[in-house]
Write a protein that holds these residues in place. Structure first.
Motif, PDB file in Angstrom:
ATOM      1  N   ASP A  25       0.814  -1.215   0.000  1.00  0.00           N
ATOM      2  CA  ASP A  25       0.000   0.000   0.000  1.00  0.00           C
ATOM      3  C   ASP A  25       0.846   1.263   0.000  1.00  0.00           C
ATOM      4  N   ARG A  26       2.089   1.170  -0.504  1.00  0.00           N
ATOM      5  CA  ARG A  26       3.028   2.297  -0.418  1.00  0.00           C
ATOM      6  C   ARG A  26       2.557   3.548  -1.150  1.00  0.00           C
ATOM      7  N   ARG A  27       1.715   3.392  -2.178  1.00  0.00           N
ATOM      8  CA  ARG A  27       1.255   4.569  -2.924  1.00  0.00           C
ATOM      9  C   ARG A  27       0.365   5.462  -2.067  1.00  0.00           C
ATOM     10  N   THR A  28      -0.290   4.872  -1.074  1.00  0.00           N
ATOM     11  CA  THR A  28      -1.181   5.664  -0.229  1.00  0.00           C
ATOM     12  C   THR A  28      -0.624   5.940   1.158  1.00  0.00           C
ATOM     13  N   ASN A  29       0.315   5.131   1.623  1.00  0.00           N
ATOM     14  CA  ASN A  29       0.790   5.339   2.995  1.00  0.00           C
ATOM     15  C   ASN A  29       2.177   5.983   3.075  1.00  0.00           C
ATOM     16  N   GLY A  30       2.811   6.244   1.931  1.00  0.00           N
ATOM     17  CA  GLY A  30       4.098   6.935   1.956  1.00  0.00           C
ATOM     18  C   GLY A  30       5.286   6.081   2.342  1.00  0.00           C
ATOM     19  N   HIS A  31       5.151   4.759   2.238  1.00  0.00           N
ATOM     20  CA  HIS A  31       6.245   3.843   2.613  1.00  0.00           C
ATOM     21  C   HIS A  31       7.528   4.227   1.879  1.00  0.00           C
ATOM     22  N   PRO A  32       8.658   4.313   2.590  1.00  0.00           N
ATOM     23  CA  PRO A  32       9.927   4.683   1.939  1.00  0.00           C
ATOM     24  C   PRO A  32      10.319   3.707   0.832  1.00  0.00           C
ATOM     25  N   GLU A  33      11.077   4.216  -0.120  1.00  0.00           N
ATOM     26  CA  GLU A  33      11.556   3.403  -1.233  1.00  0.00           C
ATOM     27  C   GLU A  33      12.770   2.574  -0.802  1.00  0.00           C
ATOM     28  N   PRO A  34      12.952   1.396  -1.400  1.00  0.00           N
ATOM     29  CA  PRO A  34      14.091   0.548  -1.027  1.00  0.00           C
ATOM     30  C   PRO A  34      15.317   0.819  -1.888  1.00  0.00           C
ATOM     31  N   HIS A  54      16.451  -3.457   0.431  1.00  0.00           N
ATOM     32  CA  HIS A  54      16.822  -2.968   1.752  1.00  0.00           C
ATOM     33  C   HIS A  54      16.274  -1.554   1.912  1.00  0.00           C
ATOM     34  N   TRP A  55      15.979  -1.196   3.156  1.00  0.00           N
ATOM     35  CA  TRP A  55      15.492   0.141   3.456  1.00  0.00           C
ATOM     36  C   TRP A  55      16.433   0.829   4.422  1.00  0.00           C
ATOM     37  N   ASP A  56      16.634   2.148   4.202  1.00  0.00           N
ATOM     38  CA  ASP A  56      17.404   2.944   5.142  1.00  0.00           C
ATOM     39  C   ASP A  56      16.711   2.833   6.499  1.00  0.00           C
ATOM     40  N   LEU A  57      17.375   2.233   7.484  1.00  0.00           N
ATOM     41  CA  LEU A  57      16.719   1.891   8.748  1.00  0.00           C
ATOM     42  C   LEU A  57      16.224   3.134   9.481  1.00  0.00           C
ATOM     43  N   GLU A  58      17.014   4.198   9.487  1.00  0.00           N
ATOM     44  CA  GLU A  58      16.601   5.403  10.213  1.00  0.00           C
ATOM     45  C   GLU A  58      15.359   6.019   9.579  1.00  0.00           C
ATOM     46  N   ILE A  59      15.366   6.136   8.245  1.00  0.00           N
ATOM     47  CA  ILE A  59      14.219   6.725   7.549  1.00  0.00           C
ATOM     48  C   ILE A  59      12.993   5.848   7.705  1.00  0.00           C
ATOM     49  N   TRP A  60      13.177   4.518   7.576  1.00  0.00           N
ATOM     50  CA  TRP A  60      12.038   3.617   7.700  1.00  0.00           C
ATOM     51  C   TRP A  60      11.464   3.658   9.111  1.00  0.00           C
ATOM     52  N   ALA A  61      12.325   3.669  10.123  1.00  0.00           N
ATOM     53  CA  ALA A  61      11.856   3.673  11.514  1.00  0.00           C
ATOM     54  C   ALA A  61      11.071   4.944  11.822  1.00  0.00           C
ATOM     55  N   GLN A  62      11.524   6.081  11.286  1.00  0.00           N
ATOM     56  CA  GLN A  62      10.793   7.331  11.487  1.00  0.00           C
ATOM     57  C   GLN A  62       9.425   7.260  10.829  1.00  0.00           C
ATOM     58  N   TRP A  63       9.396   6.740   9.595  1.00  0.00           N
ATOM     59  CA  TRP A  63       8.108   6.601   8.901  1.00  0.00           C
ATOM     60  C   TRP A  63       7.188   5.650   9.651  1.00  0.00           C
ATOM     61  N   PHE A  64       7.706   4.510  10.085  1.00  0.00           N
ATOM     62  CA  PHE A  64       6.873   3.507  10.737  1.00  0.00           C
ATOM     63  C   PHE A  64       6.294   4.047  12.040  1.00  0.00           C
ATOM     64  N   ALA A  65       7.097   4.805  12.798  1.00  0.00           N
ATOM     65  CA  ALA A  65       6.615   5.371  14.058  1.00  0.00           C
ATOM     66  C   ALA A  65       5.461   6.330  13.797  1.00  0.00           C
ATOM     67  N   GLN A  66       5.583   7.140  12.745  1.00  0.00           N
ATOM     68  CA  GLN A  66       4.502   8.071  12.415  1.00  0.00           C
ATOM     69  C   GLN A  66       3.271   7.324  11.917  1.00  0.00           C
ATOM     70  N   HIS A  67       3.498   6.278  11.118  1.00  0.00           N
ATOM     71  CA  HIS A  67       2.378   5.487  10.611  1.00  0.00           C
ATOM     72  C   HIS A  67       1.650   4.800  11.767  1.00  0.00           C
ATOM     73  N   ARG A  68       2.398   4.263  12.703  1.00  0.00           N
ATOM     74  CA  ARG A  68       1.820   3.538  13.835  1.00  0.00           C
ATOM     75  C   ARG A  68       1.092   4.482  14.781  1.00  0.00           C
ATOM     76  N   ASP A  69       1.599   5.724  14.918  1.00  0.00           N
ATOM     77  CA  ASP A  69       1.049   6.655  15.909  1.00  0.00           C
ATOM     78  C   ASP A  69       0.110   7.684  15.288  1.00  0.00           C
ATOM     79  N   ARG A  70      -0.425   7.401  14.096  1.00  0.00           N
ATOM     80  CA  ARG A  70      -1.377   8.328  13.484  1.00  0.00           C
ATOM     81  C   ARG A  70      -2.576   8.558  14.404  1.00  0.00           C
TER      82      ARG A  70
END
Length: 212
Positions: free
Chosen positions: A32-41, A49-65
């Motif tokens: 669902d990356r087109r709608t949720n803004g998931h970082p590119e690999p 592979h995903w940049d861990l720092e960028i992915w973790a920041q995105w995931f925290a925001q996604h989880r805490d919406r």
């Protein structure tokens, strides 16, 4: 976990360990990356592979919406098994991927406790307790309005000065003066991986910063 350009890059197994969520959930978030803004690999050894720092920041925001769970009906027997028709009525607000749309199961959607075989289809039953647990899980996305998490777009974050790719782009621009952004981006993509479009955005950003 891989290290490249001074950054940590995580494959999906690393993300599972880092986040504590299952592979199915992370695959659906990527789907669902087109709608949720998931970082590119970035492909490393032919593995995403995903940049861990960028992915973790995105995931925290996604989880805490911010979520609105006021429409959830918490009455009734927790062990009552609900068919799809009753699940659709159990909440006053049913976003995309909610209990009323089981054909595309959302993240962490529970397995049925009972399946009834009908002449033309199957009917799945889930308990109220399962549904309450699911809506309370932030990763479910229930009670959100959809779209990417609030805050800076992860793609924009990736183009900040802290991103080592900006340094690589600046060095490439200095080594290839007069070349178009697309040509520099193509050379960087061939050397370091990722798409030409991604590198073109970074090259453009590096050129803007050099002119400031």
């Amino acid at each position: 976990m891989k290290t490249a350009d001074g950054r940590q890059w995580a494959n999906r197994e690393d993300l599972i360990e880092h986040s504590g969520y299952g592979g199915t959930t992370l695959k659906r978030l990527w789907r669902d990356r087109r709608t949720n803004g998931h970082p590119e690999p970035r492909d490393i050894d032919c593995v995403m592979h995903w940049d861990l720092e960028i992915w973790a920041q995105w995931f925290a925001q996604h989880r805490d919406r911010p979520r609105n769970l006021s429409g959830v009906d918490r009455s009734g027997d927790p062990d009552e098994q609900l068919p799809p028709a009753k699940r659709a009525a159990y909440s006053a607000s049913t976003p995309a991927g909610s209990p009323s749309t089981p054909r595309t199961p959302p993240p962490e959607w529970p397995d049925p406790v009972h399946v009834e075989e009908l002449p033309t289809r199957t009917r799945e039953y889930r308990t109220r307790a399962q549904l309450w647990t699911w809506v309370d899980n932030p990763v479910s996305g229930f009670g959100t309005s959809g779209g990417r998490p609030p805050g800076p777009d992860p793609k924009a974050r990736a183009a900040k000065t802290a991103d080592p790719r900006l340094r690589l782009a600046a060095e490439a621009l200095a080594a290839m003066p007069g070349r178009k952004a697309g040509e520099v981006a193509a050379a960087l993509a061939e050397t370091h991986g990722q798409s030409v479009d991604t590198w073109k955005r970074i090259v453009t950003q590096a050129r803007k910063e050099a002119q400031q």
